[in-house]
Design an enzyme around this catalytic site. Structure first.
Site, PDB file in Angstrom:
ATOM      1  N   CYS A 114      62.377  51.519  57.191  1.00 39.45           N
ATOM      2  CA  CYS A 114      62.318  50.625  57.798  1.00 39.45           C
ATOM      3  C   CYS A 114      63.950  50.502  58.776  1.00 39.45           C
ATOM      4  CB  CYS A 114      62.210  49.135  57.509  1.00 39.45           C
ATOM      5  SG  CYS A 114      60.483  49.005  56.777  1.00 39.45           S
ATOM      6  N   HIS A 253      65.060  43.132  61.465  1.00 41.84           N
ATOM      7  CA  HIS A 253      63.795  43.865  61.108  1.00 41.84           C
ATOM      8  C   HIS A 253      62.692  42.897  60.992  1.00 41.84           C
ATOM      9  CE1 HIS A 253      60.969  46.341  59.408  1.00 41.84           C
ATOM     10  NE2 HIS A 253      60.924  45.875  58.341  1.00 41.84           N
ATOM     11  N   ASN A 283      54.731  44.402  60.522  1.00 42.40           N
ATOM     12  CA  ASN A 283      55.969  45.024  60.321  1.00 42.40           C
ATOM     13  C   ASN A 283      55.841  46.570  60.874  1.00 42.40           C
ATOM     14  OD1 ASN A 283      57.735  46.699  58.869  1.00 42.40           O
ATOM     15  ND2 ASN A 283      57.826  45.918  57.062  1.00 42.40           N
TER      16      ASN A 283
HETATM   17  O1  UT7 Z   1      59.942  46.382  55.511  1.00 48.17           O
HETATM   18  C1  UT7 Z   1      60.117  45.926  54.239  1.00 48.17           C
HETATM   19  C2  UT7 Z   1      59.208  46.063  53.219  1.00 48.17           C
HETATM   20  N1  UT7 Z   1      58.469  44.883  52.873  1.00 48.17           N
HETATM   21  C3  UT7 Z   1      58.802  43.481  52.930  1.00 48.17           C
HETATM   22  O2  UT7 Z   1      59.469  43.015  53.504  1.00 48.17           O
HETATM   23  C4  UT7 Z   1      57.685  42.451  52.121  1.00 48.17           C
HETATM   24  C5  UT7 Z   1      58.487  41.683  51.367  1.00 48.17           C
HETATM   25  N2  UT7 Z   1      57.596  40.929  50.582  1.00 48.17           N
HETATM   26  C6  UT7 Z   1      56.810  39.878  51.270  1.00 48.17           C
HETATM   27  O3  UT7 Z   1      56.926  39.801  52.368  1.00 48.17           O
HETATM   28  C7  UT7 Z   1      56.089  39.118  50.112  1.00 48.17           C
HETATM   29  O4  UT7 Z   1      56.369  39.007  49.042  1.00 48.17           O
HETATM   30  C8  UT7 Z   1      54.324  39.277  50.537  1.00 48.17           C
HETATM   31  C9  UT7 Z   1      53.966  38.901  51.941  1.00 48.17           C
HETATM   32  C10 UT7 Z   1      54.037  40.658  50.421  1.00 48.17           C
HETATM   33  C11 UT7 Z   1      53.607  38.616  49.575  1.00 48.17           C
HETATM   34  O5  UT7 Z   1      54.015  37.165  49.452  1.00 48.17           O
HETATM   35  P1  UT7 Z   1      54.378  36.359  48.270  1.00 48.17           P
HETATM   36  O6  UT7 Z   1      54.682  34.974  48.533  1.00 48.17           O
HETATM   37  O7  UT7 Z   1      55.499  37.074  47.593  1.00 48.17           O
HETATM   38  O8  UT7 Z   1      52.980  36.403  47.304  1.00 48.17           O
HETATM   39  P2  UT7 Z   1      52.752  37.084  45.825  1.00 48.17           P
HETATM   40  O9  UT7 Z   1      52.738  38.624  45.983  1.00 48.17           O
HETATM   41  O10 UT7 Z   1      53.656  36.396  44.937  1.00 48.17           O
HETATM   42  O11 UT7 Z   1      51.361  36.746  45.562  1.00 48.17           O
HETATM   43  C12 UT7 Z   1      50.935  35.453  45.442  1.00 48.17           C
HETATM   44  C13 UT7 Z   1      49.468  35.210  45.246  1.00 48.17           C
HETATM   45  C14 UT7 Z   1      48.922  36.323  44.144  1.00 48.17           C
HETATM   46  O12 UT7 Z   1      47.771  35.585  43.625  1.00 48.17           O
HETATM   47  P3  UT7 Z   1      47.986  35.056  41.984  1.00 48.17           P
HETATM   48  O13 UT7 Z   1      48.543  35.938  41.211  1.00 48.17           O
HETATM   49  O14 UT7 Z   1      49.060  33.842  42.452  1.00 48.17           O
HETATM   50  O15 UT7 Z   1      46.566  34.411  41.998  1.00 48.17           O
HETATM   51  C15 UT7 Z   1      48.199  37.322  45.060  1.00 48.17           C
HETATM   52  O16 UT7 Z   1      47.239  37.911  44.332  1.00 48.17           O
HETATM   53  O17 UT7 Z   1      48.731  35.720  46.538  1.00 48.17           O
HETATM   54  C16 UT7 Z   1      47.793  36.689  46.288  1.00 48.17           C
HETATM   55  N3  UT7 Z   1      47.882  37.568  47.389  1.00 48.17           N
HETATM   56  C17 UT7 Z   1      46.948  37.258  48.388  1.00 48.17           C
HETATM   57  N4  UT7 Z   1      45.980  36.393  48.535  1.00 48.17           N
HETATM   58  C18 UT7 Z   1      45.313  36.387  49.949  1.00 48.17           C
HETATM   59  C19 UT7 Z   1      48.284  38.603  47.465  1.00 48.17           C
HETATM   60  N5  UT7 Z   1      48.186  39.031  48.985  1.00 48.17           N
HETATM   61  C20 UT7 Z   1      47.245  38.425  49.400  1.00 48.17           C
HETATM   62  C21 UT7 Z   1      46.366  38.486  50.714  1.00 48.17           C
HETATM   63  N6  UT7 Z   1      45.601  37.145  50.756  1.00 48.17           N
HETATM   64  N7  UT7 Z   1      46.545  39.123  51.631  1.00 48.17           N
END
Ligand code: UT7
Length: 326
Positions: A114, A253, A283
């Site tokens: 990125c 970004h 992204n």
């Molecule tokens: O370019 C640079 C690279 N990337 C980034 O900048 C990404 C940085 N990270 C993020 O943006 C966030 O961590 C995400 C958007 C990827 C995830 O959001 P989060 O608030 O950190 O969610 P999480 O991974 O902690 O997951 C929370 C819950 C989980 O369920 P449980 O275990 O609490 O039951 C996931 O399984 O949300 C679930 N989950 C989803 N639910 C519905 C994960 N993805 C999804 C989804 N839809 N697409």
């Protein structure tokens, strides 16, 4: 002499993939994606007419038109791309041919995920400052959908495709390029893609996963909201400028609106100074900053003389920031 941005262009694929489209193929919802990321839709390349190289060419042509220069004036082309359709030739050579640049134009690509656009920008500025280039084309182009596992709902909903380009020309009235680049390879496993795709191996066990983005989302999130504000503060101290008074816009970004909001809050700067287009594109890795610059210019929100902080972060882990006068 240091370079000034004199032209900006962008290309985004025609196909739009909405959150509701994802909800039809994955266990997800518009509500979850919007709330956690700010993304409503993203653009997906068709992989036939729209590839990283063709999108880089399209963005470059628009930047050249915007700059009002002859492609023969360009003596350096640097393309940032982590998801190329070609291993060789470099994408910059494809761009050189397609825009009709001259034969003694230097061409090479950089790969820095990125933050790749900022790495490419700093590279062209170093060529200009050392007297080895006068007019450079700096491009970020990505086809992230080449590397998404569409069964991994935590990752695939984040990414889109597209390209952005700027023309940078030596200007004796420009201050020196001011930047900080940081990396931490010890945290590389937060965001990886192990191998290049080979269609004949697709059915091998684990091959699809190994050739897709793998991301520890929460770890990358924590890294970004800690390091990006710190980096911007360090940039202001290194180059002696005031974040409140001496910056018109913070061009971050576009990875997650919550990361941008947390950065604004930690810096104590109003969110109105942090323009976003993540809701429309998701992204787009190294293309996100030049695409945002292009849109701001088209909307009349980017004016000559404005002071900008550019900042990006991503796989590596790597994070970079610049303080520039547009
Ligand atoms: O370019 C640079 C690279 N990337 C980034 O900048 C990404 C940085 N990270 C993020 O943006 C966030 O961590 C995400 C958007 C990827 C995830 O959001 P989060 O608030 O950190 O969610 P999480 O991974 O902690 O997951 C929370 C819950 C989980 O369920 P449980 O275990 O609490 O039951 C996931 O399984 O949300 C679930 N989950 C989803 N639910 C519905 C994960 N993805 C999804 C989804 N839809 N697409």
């Amino acid at each position: 002499m240091t370079g000034r941005i004199i032209g900006i262009g962008a290309y985004v694929p025609k196909k739009v993939m909405t959150n509701d489209d994802f909800a039809k193929i994955l266990d997800t919802s518009d509500e979850w994606i919007t709330e956690r990321t700010g993304i409503k839709e993203r653009h997906f390349a068709d992989h036939i007419t729209e590839k990283p190289s063709t999108m880089a060419v399209a963005a470059a042509k628009k930047a050249i038109e915007d700059a009002g220069i002859d492609p023969k004036d360009i003596d350096l082309i640097v393309v940032a791309c982590t998801t190329p359709d070609l291993v060789i030739p470099t994408m910059s050579c494809v761009v050189q041919k397609e825009i009709g640049a001259k034969e003694d134009c230097g061409c090479f690509d950089v790969s820095s995920a990125c933050p790749g656009f900022i790495a490419a920008y700093n590279t062209v500025q170093s060529f200009i400052e050392s007297g080895n280039a006068k007019t450079a084309l700096c491009i970020g182009s990505e086809c992230n959908t080449n590397f998404c596992n569409f069964e991994d709902r935590g990752t695939c909903i984040l990414f889109g495709d597209g390209a952005g380009a700027v023309v940078v020309r030596a200007d004796e009235n420009c201050k020196r390029n001011e930047f900080i680049m940081r990396s931490d390879g010890s945290r590389a496993d937060c965001l990886t893609c192990e191998a290049a795709r080979q269609p004949d191996r697709w059915d091998e066990e684990g091959f699809k996963e190994a050739t897709s983005f793998y991301m520890q989302g929460r770890e990358v999130f924590k890294f970004a909201v800690t390091e990006v504000p710190r980096l911007i503060k360090d940039l202001s101290e290194k180059y002696n400028f005031d974040l409140e008074k001496d910056v018109d816009l913070f061009i971050l970004h576009q990875a997650n609106s919550r990361i941008i909001e947390a950065t604004a809050k930690k810096l104590g700067i109003g969110i109105e100074k942090f323009p976003m287009n993540i809701m429309k594109y998701g992204n787009i890795s190294s293309a996100s900053i030049p695409i945002l610059l292009s849109e701001l210019k088209a909307e009349g929100k980017l004016k000559p003389g404005m002071k900008l902080v550019l900042a990006s972060f991503g796989a590596g882990l790597t994070w970079n920031a610049n303080y520039i006068t547009y």
